[in-house]
Design a protein around this motif. Structure first.
Motif, short mmCIF file in Angstrom:
data_model
loop_
_atom_site.label_atom_id
_atom_site.label_comp_id
_atom_site.label_asym_id
_atom_site.label_seq_id
_atom_site.Cartn_x
_atom_site.Cartn_y
_atom_site.Cartn_z
N ALA A 193 0.83 -1.21 0.00
CA ALA A 193 0.00 0.00 0.00
C ALA A 193 0.86 1.26 0.00
CB ALA A 193 -0.93 0.01 1.20
N GLY A 194 2.09 1.17 0.52
CA GLY A 194 2.98 2.32 0.54
C GLY A 194 2.74 3.28 1.68
N ARG A 195 2.06 2.83 2.71
CA ARG A 195 1.76 3.72 3.84
C ARG A 195 1.63 2.91 5.13
NH1 ARG A 195 -0.50 8.82 4.69
NH2 ARG A 195 -0.85 9.14 2.47
N GLY A 196 2.27 3.41 6.20
CA GLY A 196 2.09 2.85 7.53
C GLY A 196 3.05 1.77 7.96
N LEU A 197 3.95 1.34 7.11
CA LEU A 197 4.83 0.22 7.44
C LEU A 197 5.80 0.57 8.58
CD1 LEU A 197 5.81 -2.64 7.00
CD2 LEU A 197 7.23 -1.79 5.12
N CYS A 198 6.47 1.69 8.48
CA CYS A 198 7.44 2.07 9.51
C CYS A 198 6.76 2.26 10.86
CB CYS A 198 8.18 3.33 9.09
SG CYS A 198 9.64 3.68 10.08
N SER A 199 5.60 2.88 10.88
CA SER A 199 4.86 3.08 12.13
C SER A 199 4.44 1.75 12.73
CB SER A 199 3.62 3.94 11.89
OG SER A 199 3.99 5.23 11.52
N PHE A 200 3.97 0.82 11.89
CA PHE A 200 3.56 -0.50 12.37
C PHE A 200 4.75 -1.23 13.00
CE2 PHE A 200 2.66 -5.03 11.86
CZ PHE A 200 1.41 -5.12 12.47
N ILE A 201 5.89 -1.15 12.33
CA ILE A 201 7.08 -1.82 12.86
C ILE A 201 7.46 -1.22 14.21
CG2 ILE A 201 9.56 -2.18 12.51
CD1 ILE A 201 8.89 -2.40 9.47
N SER A 202 7.50 0.10 14.30
CA SER A 202 7.93 0.71 15.56
C SER A 202 6.91 0.55 16.68
CB SER A 202 8.27 2.19 15.35
OG SER A 202 7.12 2.92 15.00
N GLN A 203 5.62 0.56 16.37
CA GLN A 203 4.60 0.50 17.40
C GLN A 203 4.16 -0.91 17.78
OE1 GLN A 203 1.41 3.00 16.01
NE2 GLN A 203 2.73 4.81 15.91
N VAL A 204 4.22 -1.85 16.84
CA VAL A 204 3.69 -3.20 17.08
C VAL A 204 4.79 -4.27 17.09
CG1 VAL A 204 2.10 -4.98 16.25
CG2 VAL A 204 1.47 -2.55 16.08
N VAL A 205 5.63 -4.26 16.08
CA VAL A 205 6.61 -5.34 15.90
C VAL A 205 7.83 -5.16 16.79
CG1 VAL A 205 8.10 -6.48 14.22
CG2 VAL A 205 5.80 -5.74 13.56
#
Length: 78
Positions: free
Chosen positions: A54-66
């Motif tokens: 999708a090109g959006r939200g990957l870095c935030s997901f990694i930092s907040q969840v993973v």
């Protein structure tokens, strides 16, 4: 690796590569992290794949969840 579209314009992710049971993510510091089902979890990896394409939200997901639940990391020089 596929270039990450970075639709927000603020992501630290520059590229990604999808595998059957993993995703590899390259950050702007040159490091490449591999996240797989075993170390990260199937649902998180599949969500990361969706965000990457999708090109959006990957870095935030990694930092907040993973967080640090990755299988492998390379240094920026590799």
């Amino acid at each position: 690796m596929e270039p990450y579209r970075n639709l927000s314009g603020q992501s630290g992710v520059v590229a990604y590569e999808l595998g059957q049971d993993h995703i590899r993510v390259q950050f702007d510091n040159g490091r490449v992290y591999t996240y797989d089902y075993q170390s990260t979890g199937r649902s998180q990896v599949e969500q990361m794949k969706r965000l990457a394409t999708a090109g959006r939200g990957l870095c935030s997901f990694i930092s907040q969840v993973v967080g640090k639940h990755f299988a492998h990391r390379t240094s920026g020089a590799e």
